[in-house]
Scaffold this motif. Structure first.
Motif, PDB file in Angstrom:
ATOM      1  N   VAL A  60      28.504  46.843  12.549  1.00 48.87           N
ATOM      2  CA  VAL A  60      29.301  46.051  11.617  1.00 48.87           C
ATOM      3  C   VAL A  60      29.510  44.669  12.231  1.00 48.87           C
ATOM      4  O   VAL A  60      30.107  44.534  13.295  1.00 48.87           O
ATOM      5  CB  VAL A  60      30.661  46.722  11.319  1.00 48.87           C
ATOM      6  CG1 VAL A  60      31.495  45.860  10.388  1.00 48.87           C
ATOM      7  CG2 VAL A  60      30.449  48.103  10.728  1.00 48.87           C
ATOM      8  N   LEU A  61      29.010  43.643  11.558  1.00 44.15           N
ATOM      9  CA  LEU A  61      29.181  42.270  12.031  1.00 44.15           C
ATOM     10  C   LEU A  61      30.493  41.673  11.530  1.00 44.15           C
ATOM     11  O   LEU A  61      31.126  40.881  12.218  1.00 44.15           O
ATOM     12  CB  LEU A  61      28.007  41.405  11.564  1.00 44.15           C
ATOM     13  CG  LEU A  61      26.626  41.826  12.071  1.00 44.15           C
ATOM     14  CD1 LEU A  61      25.554  40.952  11.446  1.00 44.15           C
ATOM     15  CD2 LEU A  61      26.567  41.758  13.579  1.00 44.15           C
ATOM     16  N   LYS A  62      30.884  42.057  10.320  1.00 44.42           N
ATOM     17  CA  LYS A  62      32.134  41.560   9.748  1.00 44.42           C
ATOM     18  C   LYS A  62      32.710  42.667   8.872  1.00 44.42           C
ATOM     19  O   LYS A  62      32.025  43.196   8.005  1.00 44.42           O
ATOM     20  CB  LYS A  62      31.865  40.306   8.918  1.00 44.42           C
ATOM     21  CG  LYS A  62      33.100  39.722   8.271  1.00 44.42           C
ATOM     22  CD  LYS A  62      32.751  38.533   7.397  1.00 44.42           C
ATOM     23  CE  LYS A  62      33.991  38.134   6.606  1.00 44.42           C
ATOM     24  NZ  LYS A  62      33.645  37.358   5.435  1.00 44.42           N
ATOM     25  N   GLN A  63      33.946  43.023   9.116  1.00 44.58           N
ATOM     26  CA  GLN A  63      34.607  44.059   8.344  1.00 44.58           C
ATOM     27  C   GLN A  63      34.825  43.578   6.907  1.00 44.58           C
ATOM     28  O   GLN A  63      34.932  42.381   6.646  1.00 44.58           O
ATOM     29  CB  GLN A  63      35.967  44.405   8.963  1.00 44.58           C
ATOM     30  CG  GLN A  63      35.884  45.063  10.311  1.00 44.58           C
ATOM     31  CD  GLN A  63      35.347  46.483  10.227  1.00 44.58           C
ATOM     32  OE1 GLN A  63      35.433  47.145   9.201  1.00 44.58           O
ATOM     33  NE2 GLN A  63      34.775  46.949  11.323  1.00 44.58           N
ATOM     34  N   VAL A  71      37.839  45.202  -3.294  1.00 43.59           N
ATOM     35  CA  VAL A  71      37.056  44.591  -2.221  1.00 43.59           C
ATOM     36  C   VAL A  71      36.955  43.100  -2.498  1.00 43.59           C
ATOM     37  O   VAL A  71      36.384  42.681  -3.499  1.00 43.59           O
ATOM     38  CB  VAL A  71      35.643  45.217  -2.126  1.00 43.59           C
ATOM     39  CG1 VAL A  71      34.822  44.528  -1.054  1.00 43.59           C
ATOM     40  CG2 VAL A  71      35.725  46.703  -1.891  1.00 43.59           C
ATOM     41  N   ILE A  72      37.527  42.315  -1.599  1.00 43.91           N
ATOM     42  CA  ILE A  72      37.454  40.861  -1.742  1.00 43.91           C
ATOM     43  C   ILE A  72      36.092  40.368  -1.257  1.00 43.91           C
ATOM     44  O   ILE A  72      35.421  39.592  -1.932  1.00 43.91           O
ATOM     45  CB  ILE A  72      38.596  40.165  -0.949  1.00 43.91           C
ATOM     46  CG1 ILE A  72      39.959  40.662  -1.414  1.00 43.91           C
ATOM     47  CG2 ILE A  72      38.495  38.647  -1.058  1.00 43.91           C
ATOM     48  CD1 ILE A  72      40.266  40.391  -2.869  1.00 43.91           C
ATOM     49  N   SER A  73      35.703  40.798  -0.057  1.00 45.61           N
ATOM     50  CA  SER A  73      34.344  40.498   0.438  1.00 45.61           C
ATOM     51  C   SER A  73      33.828  41.746   1.140  1.00 45.61           C
ATOM     52  O   SER A  73      34.540  42.373   1.924  1.00 45.61           O
ATOM     53  CB  SER A  73      34.335  39.285   1.371  1.00 45.61           C
ATOM     54  OG  SER A  73      34.908  39.592   2.610  1.00 45.61           O
ATOM     55  N   PRO A  74      32.588  42.128   0.845  1.00 49.02           N
ATOM     56  CA  PRO A  74      32.046  43.359   1.439  1.00 49.02           C
ATOM     57  C   PRO A  74      31.753  43.166   2.928  1.00 49.02           C
ATOM     58  O   PRO A  74      31.667  42.046   3.419  1.00 49.02           O
ATOM     59  CB  PRO A  74      30.757  43.588   0.655  1.00 49.02           C
ATOM     60  CG  PRO A  74      30.378  42.252   0.146  1.00 49.02           C
ATOM     61  CD  PRO A  74      31.643  41.486  -0.042  1.00 49.02           C
TER      62      PRO A  74
END
Length: 138
Positions: A60-63, A71-74
């Motif tokens: 995972v690079l960004k949660q 979900v605001i950003s996946p």
């Protein structure tokens, strides 16, 4: 009207039709092999390697950013496990195709090795042979 006629002649050539049939059959064969790998080969292979499902392995690079259930950003991930799974699938498919082609080539070789009956000589040669045989008798 010449353009349509020219296109029709191109599309109806033997090699274009053969290629189209090959693509359709190849697609159907691909589905068969994919099902074979996913449904028959992968489950026992998963048991042998301890039930690891490579598709779930990731970095995972960004949660994901969540606001409640929304979900605001996946999340941003490197799905290396899916890559490994695709490599395994490719190797299994390549091996299955290799075994199929090996069996087909073996069948073709046996067919080629079978001796064929000699072709009958042409009528003039048969006639000359009969004349020769008659002259030998006399």
């Amino acid at each position: 009207m010449g353009f349509v006629k020219e296109f029709k002649e191109f599309a109806m050539r033997g090699n274009v039709l053969d290629m189209a049939v090959g693509i359709v059959i190849g697609g159907a064969f691909g589905k068969i092999v994919s099902s074979f790998v996913a449904d028959l080969i992968t489950p026992p292979l998963g048991l042998l390697i301890g039930g690891v499902n490579f598709s779930d392995l990731k970095i995972v690079l960004k949660q994901a950013v969540m606001q409640g259930e929304e979900v605001i950003s996946p999340e941003v991930v490197l799905g290396y496990g899916n890559f490994i799974q695709v490599i395994f699938d490719f190797l299994i498919i390549a091996f299955a195709i290799f075994m199929l082609l090996k069996a087909v080539n073996k069948f073709k070789r046996k067919k080629e090795e079978a001796p064929e009956a000699p072709a009958a000589p042409p009528a003039d040669v048969q006639l000359l042979t009969e004349i020769r045989d008659l002259l030998k008798k006399n």
